[in-house]
Design an enzyme around this catalytic site. Structure first.
Site, short mmCIF file in Angstrom:
data_model
loop_
_atom_site.label_atom_id
_atom_site.label_comp_id
_atom_site.label_asym_id
_atom_site.label_seq_id
_atom_site.Cartn_x
_atom_site.Cartn_y
_atom_site.Cartn_z
N GLY A 148 50.91 64.59 13.49
CA GLY A 148 51.13 65.77 12.64
C GLY A 148 51.59 66.94 13.49
N GLY B 299 52.06 70.25 12.12
CA GLY B 299 51.86 71.54 11.47
C GLY B 299 51.24 72.51 12.47
CG LEU B 300 50.27 76.63 11.34
CD1 LEU B 300 49.42 77.66 10.60
CD2 LEU B 300 51.20 77.33 12.31
CB ALA B 301 46.05 71.93 13.50
N GLY B 302 48.64 70.71 14.75
CA GLY B 302 49.22 69.67 15.59
C GLY B 302 50.22 70.20 16.59
CB SER C 139 51.46 85.10 -1.73
OG SER C 139 50.47 85.71 -0.94
NE ARG D 262 43.13 81.67 -1.64
CZ ARG D 262 43.88 81.20 -0.67
NH1 ARG D 262 43.65 79.99 -0.21
NH2 ARG D 262 44.83 81.92 -0.14
CG LEU E 138 48.38 80.41 7.71
CD1 LEU E 138 49.32 81.60 7.55
CD2 LEU E 138 49.18 79.13 7.81
#
Lengths: 644, 262
Positions: free
Chosen positions: A46, A48-51, A290, A336, A447
């Site tokens: 992956g 994405g941000l983490a990967g 958003s 939320r 994020l």
């Protein structure tokens, strides 16, 4: 109810006061000499941000890194679609923010179902993330003096959210992607695109590597490594309709679960309050607006059911500003889960708006009058345009219509303080793990967590695990366990192709999603969950016997890819419903109708459920074993979550 | 959930490029869509077509797509000869059927560019874009060593201009629309984003030189047609190309040891 601590679920929280734990960990951890790092291979799944951030940072440190993405480019990962922002306890506004306050807000926002140690570390490193991303050139919004701007977000009473127009996720992901690309260019990372994980391999209780499928040729390949990081996102697409990208799936996490990684709190899913309502039955995907819009938009429905007049013709005294009425101190910025339930109840009461009466108004008229159209346009212009493209309506003139949709999953692979799963050598980062958001995630925190895990946690904790392995051999890809995993994957994909039934993978996915949404969505009941658990196994059997996948297994075949993903979603769906049924309380995103107070707010049961449920694979999701990690609150006082 | 409230389009004919693999011969095939809601997105219409094809035991049409929110840059498609179709500033996934009329014949092709070889049907290989970014589309900043974020003030107009360029989604429409198959808008958007910012100054000239030369290895040359800007779903201005050209020219002459003086 068992509450004994399972030794496999030892979170390994460091000693010391809450604010000292991470420092204590870093001072005590084992290090790998710079010249020895190149002897270790780390696989990151992956981008994405983490990967991407983990792969780039591990390569900077000198590890050999192999990064895999099923996309054509790492830049396509779904982190890119995050709009609103990223939290950090910088206190640049001087409005009383601090690491402790961000920590407390996150624990409270998660309805006291997250681990204190992990969350405090997240709040601590949040400040480093902003420094790092600015240094990389992320064009965050600025004040005229050139300093960074902030906005407010749900569940918090300070302005701590940094943003880049309505595309914060895009800019952060491109920042992390560019660091990854730099390492690819320098030879520190081998990048495999259009390649999907199909199994993890465990030898003698340790993760030895992975089996992947080349999506262009169908070829199966084994890769051995000293450590494997799964940064493969969440499982929100189990609902079929969600705000996740079309290809988001649970396969990597699920295949790891089947090899011994416990799956924690699968019933904690987040329904985001501000999505565009479904407009037509062929719809395949919902679009998020958003949460930042709730800074200036006011949520309302007509006071009277069945009032079909256009918004502009409904006078003030015949409008119900739902969130402002129910939660005066947070108003439209209630968290939320709470905002979502309020919207659902308004629609269920017959007061929904729009042609299908399936939404609530998000009205900017007051903001336009107060701030002027220019300011509103500057803040939200691109979101307004996106809304108009999709709905055909102009939100400057008429209120937006919004309705909750599945958005994020707090549950995921169980990890300890080091982000290691119950399989040594196998890590999970970002949305793929369960660790930081408890039963509900606050806006602008996904994020933050993805980048915290990738930039500032894994690069330390992986070294601690690898140091003792120096110069010890690891199993190669010729080990029988790899061959067996390859054969199993080959058989699996042949089976999908050979079933020759009547229904497409998408048909099954849609049916699965309906069952999960109706029974394990925004409100859950014992009867509904039992119904789902009765309906899912026969549908899954039908999937196994009546699936139709056209095309072949030797070239690009998106129908075949989808079949594998839907298969894993079925199994996860059963586990989700079981987890929701066993958790006899309401907390955060998990709302069981039986457990609510007189005002309809979630009623937790701290005596019996202040724990993490970690499910262990036992050959069948319907037979999975529920293990428990008790949550200990040393710093925070357990309180009823109130936003009134 | 419930029936659609919108109008329906009827009797659509789709001419879709089908190609089994990179080296196979391709051809257009025609398909009929009897009825589709005008609320459906263009890709949802292709989903409906694919369901129908699978029902008939035929291979589904392969196409790249993912976020369907116009931000991941996965989707492509030449629709009636236009990259991302007829709506300005809109990626294919955000295009809705209300922009079409009943009875239309819609031609759907993959990106047309030799630098983006066809993989299958409508799916192409855009990895040359990654090679350009790898050659310099970043600011070198090792994790951990960054100073406090507010130590680097960036004037708002500069931050805004950098953000305008940084909005590029890397979809490749600019290349597909260009008669020369040039990637100048894509490359220049990244050069402009980073070269405008104070953080990007240290590598400014090296970045421009390296990225332009990598671009030239894979793509055609820019002759200022401006088709790229017209096709860009993020409406990125071709002004960024001028900025890149200026920096590239300077990179070829500048004495980088004396960069602090310029």
């Amino acid at each position: 109810m068992t509450t004994a601590t399972d030794p496999r679920l030892n979170a390994k929280i460091p000693e010391g006061a809450i604010a000292d734990k991470w420092n204590n960990y870093k001072e005590d951890m084992k290090l790998v000499n710079p010249n020895n790092k190149r002897k270790f291979k780390v696989i990151v799944i992956g981008t994405g941000l983490a990967g991407a951030s983990a792969a780039a940072t591990l390569a900077e440190l000198g590890y050999q890194v192999d990064a895999f993405t099923f996309h054509d480019s790492p830049r396509r990962a779904h982190s890119i679609a995050a709009q609103g922002g990223i939290n950090a306890a910088k206190n640049y506004r001087g409005d009383g923010d601090s690491v402790h306050r961000l920590f407390y807000d996150t624990i409270k926002g998660g309805d006291f179902r997250a681990r204190e140690g992990n969350v405090h570390r997240l709040a601590e490193v949040s400040v480093d993330i902003i420094d790092q991303m600015v240094a990389q050139g992320v064009p965050f919004a600025r004040e005229y003096g050139g300093l960074l701007d902030n906005r407010s977000f749900g569940g918090s009473q300070v302005s701590r959210t940094f943003y880049a127009r309505g595309q914060t996720g895009q800019q952060l992901l491109l920042g992390a992607y560019q660091q990854l690309a730099r390492q690819v260019g320098l030879g520190g990372v081998n990048l495999y695109n259009r390649t999907e994980l199909v199994d993890t391999v465990v030898v003698d209780g340790r993760c030895a590597g992975i089996v992947v499928r080349d999506l262009l040729t169908g070829e199966l390949q084994s890769h051995a490594a000293h450590a494997v990081v799964l940064a493969t996102g969440g499982y929100g697409n189990v609902f079929f309709l969600s705000t996740n990208a079309m290809q988001c799936n649970v396969t990597a996490a699920w295949r790891a679960h089947r090899k011994g990684a416990m799956f924690a709190n699968p019933c904690y899913t987040q329904i985001h309050p501000t999505c565009i309502p479904q407009s037509d039955p062929t719809q395949s995907k919902l679009t998020l607006m958003s949460e930042s819009l709730r800074n200036d938009g006011r949520v309302w429905v007509p006071l009277n059911p069945g009032d079909a007049r256009p918004a502009a013709q409904i006078p003030e005294n015949e409008r119900d500003y739902v969130l402002e009425r129910l939660y005066p101190s947070y108003g439209n910025l209630a968290p939320r889960d709470i905002a979502s339930r309020a919207a659902k109840r308004a629609v269920d009461s017959g007061r929904g708006v729009g042609p299908l009466k399936n939404g609530v108004n998000l009205d900017f008229a007051a903001a336009i009058e107060r701030l002027g159209k220019d300011v509103v346009q500057e803040r939200y212009g691109n979101l307004f345009e996106m809304y108009e493209r999709i709905s055909g309506e102009n939100p400057y003139d008429t209120p937006m219509r919004i309705y909750p949709a599945t958005h994020y999953t707090m549950g995921g692979l169980w990890v300890d303080y080091e982000l290691q799963t119950t399989v040594p050598g196998l890590y999970a980062a970002g949305e793929a793990n369960f660790s930081d958001h408890g039963a509900n995630r606050l806006g602008a925190s996904a994020l933050m967590q993805g980048l915290a895990d990738g930039y500032f946690v894994l690069p330390y904790t992986i070294g601690n695990e690898l140091a003792p392995l120096l110069n010890k051999p690891i199993p190669g890809t010729d080990h029988p366990a790899f061959k067996l995993a390859e054969q199993e994957a080959r058989d699996r994909y042949s089976r999908y192709l050979g079933t020759n039934g009547k229904r497409s993978p998408d048909w099954f996915h849609r049916e699965l999603g309906k069952i999960i949404w109706d029974n394990c969505g925004m409100e859950r009941t014992e009867a509904g969950l039992k119904q789902a658990l009765a309906d899912l196994p026969p549908l899954y059997e039908e999937f196994q016997n009546d699936l139709r996948v056209t095309g072949d297994g030797e070239s690009t075949n998106q129908t075949l890819e989808k079949a594998g993903r839907v298969d894993d979603f079925f199994q996860l769906g059963m586990l989700m419903c079981r987890d929701a049924l066993e958790r006899n309380e309401s907390c955060g995103g998990h709302f069981r109708s039986e457990y609510q107070d007189e005002e309809g707010e979630a009623k937790r049961d701290d005596e019996n459920f202040a724990h993490v449920a970690a499910w262990e694979w036992n050959g069948d999701p319907m037979a999975a074993i529920r293990n428990v990690e008790p949550l200990e609150f040393e710093t925070v006082h357990l309180a009823t979550r109130s936003y009134k | 959930m419930t029936a659609s409230h919108g109008e329906h389009l009827t009797n659509l004919t789709l001419s879709v490029w089908r190609q089994k693999g990179p080296d196979a011969a391709g051809a257009f095939e025609s398909y009929r869509i009897d009825s589709i809601s005008d609320e459906a997105s263009f890709l949802e219409m292709l989903d409906v077509l694919n369901e129908k094809l699978i029902d008939e035991g035929r291979d589904a049409v392969t196409f790249d797509h993912d976020c369907r929110e116009g931000i991941c840059g996965s989707c492509s498609l030449m629709i009636d000869g236009q990259a991302h179709g007829p709506q300005r500033g809109t990626a294919t996934c955000q295009l809705h059927m209300r922009k079409f009329k009943s009875g239309a014949n819609i031609v759907i092709e993959p990106w047309r560019a030799t630098s983006f070889p066809i993989i299958k049907d409508l799916m192409v290989d855009r990895s040359a874009f990654d090679r350009i970014i790898e050659s310099g589309g970043y600011i070198t900043s090792q994790t951990g060593g960054a100073p406090d974020a507010n130590l680097i003030p960036v004037p708002k107009p500069v931050a805004d201009a950098a953000m305008d360029a940084a909005e590029c989604i890397g979809c490749g429409a600019c290349v597909a629309a260009c008669p020369n198959g040039a990637a100048n808008l894509f490359t220049a958007a990244k050069v402009a984003h980073l070269n405008l910012l104070p953080q990007g100054q240290a590598e400014r000239h090296a970045r421009a030189e390296s990225m332009v030369e990598t671009m030239d290895e894979y793509f055609g040359s820019c002759t200022n047609h401006g088709e790229c800007e017209a096709a860009c779903p993020k409406e990125i201005s071709i002004d960024v190309i001028a900025l890149m050209n200026k920096d590239y020219r300077k990179a070829k002459f500048a004495n980088r040891k004396e960069i602090a003086r310029s």
